[in-house]
Scaffold this active site. Structure first.
Site, PDB file in Angstrom:
ATOM      1  N   GLY A 234       0.770  -1.233   0.000  1.00 40.57           N
ATOM      2  CA  GLY A 234       0.000   0.000   0.000  1.00 40.57           C
ATOM      3  C   GLY A 234       0.803   1.285   0.000  1.00 40.57           C
ATOM      4  O   GLY A 234       0.226   2.365  -0.159  1.00 40.57           O
ATOM      5  N   TYR A 318      -8.633   1.418 -14.902  1.00 40.78           N
ATOM      6  CA  TYR A 318      -8.962   2.187 -13.694  1.00 40.78           C
ATOM      7  C   TYR A 318      -9.108   3.679 -13.953  1.00 40.78           C
ATOM      8  O   TYR A 318      -9.255   4.445 -13.007  1.00 40.78           O
ATOM      9  CB  TYR A 318      -7.836   2.053 -12.645  1.00 40.78           C
ATOM     10  N   CYS A 344      -8.730  -1.973 -31.015  1.00 40.69           N
ATOM     11  CA  CYS A 344     -10.070  -1.581 -31.476  1.00 40.69           C
ATOM     12  C   CYS A 344     -11.077  -1.546 -30.327  1.00 40.69           C
ATOM     13  O   CYS A 344     -11.984  -2.384 -30.251  1.00 40.69           O
ATOM     14  CB  CYS A 344     -10.536  -2.539 -32.557  1.00 40.69           C
ATOM     15  N   TYR A 374       2.431  -3.299 -11.905  1.00 37.98           N
ATOM     16  CA  TYR A 374       1.142  -3.593 -12.533  1.00 37.98           C
ATOM     17  C   TYR A 374       1.123  -3.106 -13.987  1.00 37.98           C
ATOM     18  O   TYR A 374       0.106  -2.654 -14.491  1.00 37.98           O
ATOM     19  CB  TYR A 374      -0.015  -2.983 -11.729  1.00 37.98           C
TER      20      TYR A 374
END
Ligand code: LLP
Length: 421
Positions: A234, A318, A344, A374
């Site tokens: 975190g 996100y 596309c 990520y």
């Protein structure tokens, strides 16, 4: 990264050299930045609580070259799946140096997890009887869902609280440990991971207090001496240039203060304090180097690049922000334009409008920042687009650490029945 005479360098390697040598899109990681990030964080936490250790959450970037840097620095591995335990073994790590934090495990996961002999971190009380059917883990912890979670990327990445699928409910945590103790398990830890990408030091204090209040009662009532208490990952990084970085020293100080206070309050033997970050170590050490291939002037001016949503999924997934540099043009005046990849899907129009250098043109090299965590790990092959190459740089040296995929990778596991040929 540095810019000299308009040219962008990753460590001391010009991005133009990367593009010529390896093609684009290519992920590039700066070895020294990874080491600096790790040492800055480790020194901060050890300063306030010497018995501290990091495990690296390998899900964020599982390239073995990258993971080996962190292993050399002393990190263990947080594994989210059996395959990540196998990756840890390829780094030479197992036993107490690896923690298996899978969720919603299958019986096969349980059996393989037990066989691997790593620390078992259970995501639910219901898993324990299923584990005990096959054997007794030597070292066990439970992941608490403390009823609270947060994430600056948005609710998408919030791993705690009532809407998260993770962790043991606080009402069940005492029974979970009691059941494990009665089953004869001897070594215990405690764990939580309520959020990702947090830059507010107070958050870490707050969640440490939450975990300790739940775990403290367990330790006291059941007479368990926890060998470790793991606060999860975190530790955040700023994606936008106007955002402030996490004050890691402050976070470490606040965590150590409340941790020690709660150890005293619940009369617990001081255990090892742990965290298992990923983004903080590798996030800002990774970049995607891409090329401008096509420019359209229509409803908007759109810069088309080979950095597509399949290369870097975070913006499409996100709405995440990633800063973009244009090699050789950072000193130019700026104009609002859009920027996209070649897939596309309109989510691949991942920058709807941004001020970019006005002279941007075909063949320009772009560098997308903060892509080390990520990034490659979430890349995929949609639209028949292949996964990119990965390169490590250190000083003026550079190494290919994962080849770009080829068409063979697209068809490797496919078989066409005879009647269709
Ligand atoms: N430990 C566990 C059990 C985790 O699930 C995670 C990340 C970490 C540690 C490492 O968290 P970090 O230090 O990187 O915050 N794909 C999203 C992030 C998902 C986080 C998943 N869990 C993104 O691109 O922002």
């Amino acid at each position: 990264m540095k810019i000299q005479n308009g040219q962008i360098y990753l460590e001391n390697v010009p991005v133009t050299l990367i593009a010529q040598t390896y093609g684009t899109p290519t992920y590039v990681y700066e070895e020294n930045r990874i080491r600096d990030n790790f040492r800055r964080a480790l020194n901060a936490f050890r300063k306030y609580y010497p018995n501290f250790r990091f495990f690296y959450a390998i899900k964020a970037n599982n390239n073995l070259a990258v993971a080996n840097i962190l292993r050399q620095e002393g990190a263990g591995i947080d594994a989210a799946s059996i395959n990540e335990i196998l990756l840890a073994q390829k780094l030479g790590l197992g036993g107490d140096n690896v923690m298996f934090s899978g969720n919603f495990l299958s019986d096969d996961d349980i059996q393989q997890g037990l066989k691997s002999g790593v620390i078992f971190n259970l995501d639910d009380i219901s898993i324990l009887p299923r584990v005990l059917k096959y054997g007794k883990p030597e070292f066990l912890s439970f992941r608490l869902n403390p009823g609270y979670g947060a994430c600056e990327v948005g609710d998408f990445v919030c791993n705690g609280g009532p809407n998260a699928k993770f962790g043991v409910h606080p009402d069940q945590i005492m029974d979970a440990y009691r059941m494990a103790k009665e089953a004869g398990i001897k070594r215990f830890g405690a764990h939580m991971m309520p959020g990702s990408c947090i830059r507010d030091p107070e958050y870490f204090k707050f969640i440490t207090g939450l975990l300790m209040d739940n775990i403290g009662k367990v330790g006291k009532e059941l007479g368990i001496d926890f060998e470790f208490i793991d606060l999860g990952g975190g530790l955040g990084i700023p994606y936008k240039h106007e955002d402030a970085p996490l004050d890691i020293d402050k976070a470490a100080q606040l965590v150590a203060e409340i941790f020690t206070e709660k150890l005293n309050e619940y009369d617990l033997k001081p255990p090892r304090l742990m965290m298992e970050p990923a983004r903080y170590f590798v996030g800002d050490a990774g970049y995607v180097v891409g090329t401008v291939h096509s420019i359209k002037n229509s409803y908007k001016r759109i810069i088309g690049t080979d950095v597509s949503m399949n290369t870097l999924a975070r913006p499409a997934m996100y709405g995440a922000y990633h800063h973009i540099y244009v090699n050789g043009r950072e000193d130019e005046a700026r104009k609002p334009v859009g920027l996209c990849g070649q897939v596309c899907e309109n989510t691949d129009f991942w920058v709807k409008e941004r001020m970019l250098p006005e002279g941007i043109t075909l063949g320009d090299i772009i560098v997308v920042e903060n892509a080390g965590a990520y990034g490659y790990a979430m890349s995929y092959q949609y639209n028949g687009r292949l996964k990119p190459a990965e390169v490590l740089v250190n000083g003026d040296k550079h190494w290919l650490i994962r080849q770009r995929e080829t068409i063979e990778d697209l068809v490797r596991n496919v078989t066409v029945p005879d009647h269709l040929k």
